[in-house]
Enzyme design. Sequence first.
Site, PDB file in Angstrom:
ATOM      1  CG  MET A 115      27.358 -16.060  21.182  1.00 56.26           C
ATOM      2  SD  MET A 115      27.379 -14.433  20.091  1.00 56.26           S
ATOM      3  CE  MET A 115      29.030 -14.980  21.396  1.00 56.26           C
TER       4      MET A 115
ATOM      5  CE  LYS B  96      24.378  -6.172  18.359  1.00 54.12           C
ATOM      6  NZ  LYS B  96      24.130  -5.495  16.921  1.00 54.12           N
TER       7      LYS B  96
ATOM      8  CG  ASP C 116      21.542  -7.810  25.766  1.00 64.58           C
ATOM      9  OD1 ASP C 116      21.353  -6.951  25.038  1.00 64.58           O
ATOM     10  OD2 ASP C 116      23.041  -7.942  26.492  1.00 64.58           O
TER      11      ASP C 116
END
Length: 280
Positions: free
Chosen positions: A184, A69, A47
């Site tokens: 997030m 991502k 990641d």
Amino acid sequence: MTGGLFSGLPELVPGSVWLVGAGPGDPGLLTLHAANALGQADVIVHDALVNADCLSLAKPGAVLEFAGKRGGKPSPKQRDISLRLVELARQGKRVLRLKGGDPFVFGRGGEEALMLVEHGIPFRIVPGITAGIGGLAYAGIPVTHREVNHAVTFLTGHDSSGLVPDRIHWEGIAKGSPVIVMYMAMKHIGQIAANLMAAGRSPDEPVAFVCDAATPQQTVLETTLSRAEADMAASGLQPPAIVVVGEVVRLRASLDWLGALDGRVLISDPLSSLAYKDPA
């Protein structure tokens, strides 16, 4: 790897996949299982949040494949990442899927594991230290403290559409969880803060943003719920970040151990203004 700390640890066999958490940043927070996997893997699919210093532990000749991502940026589709793991395993590779934090805490590890099950690929799950615990610890903020909270809620600030999740019961969380840890959440912090205040949280409640947690670039912004959006925008800080809401943020004045190494003077009673004291 053989001998020493790795003696007796499992083998990453050809044709299998290990889904491994790399922790929040500091390579010293890797588990022995994670370091063992890095020393065996033929291919490491990693990641964006995996620290490059962790990847330096890969065995010579290992192939590194980026599959990060990041919100708002071009990223591989989750299904394509999952199918790539299947493809590599079917080629007889020792496959390490390395994720920042923990693969099962907002890491899509469950989705990837389900794809491996569907295609009959053997796998192992290796937990990692999630940023919502380890990253906050590096900022000197405990997620629980008995003079503050006996519950904590972990949530994500956006869903698969990129919007604030409408399935989160904001009123229930606001009333029932003294400490809220958000992944997030920077992009939508204004709306999230408004939801919490509308449900009764104090505008003066402490909030902290911990950016690049557990890395040399770690930055911490302390603010309040009512000022969170404006202060974050003025700071110029960028993701990745963990956001925490609750009185535990006040403990940073005493527990900022990294700051103390740089000369910060810590205080002995950061909760002196709180009326609540746990009699136990």
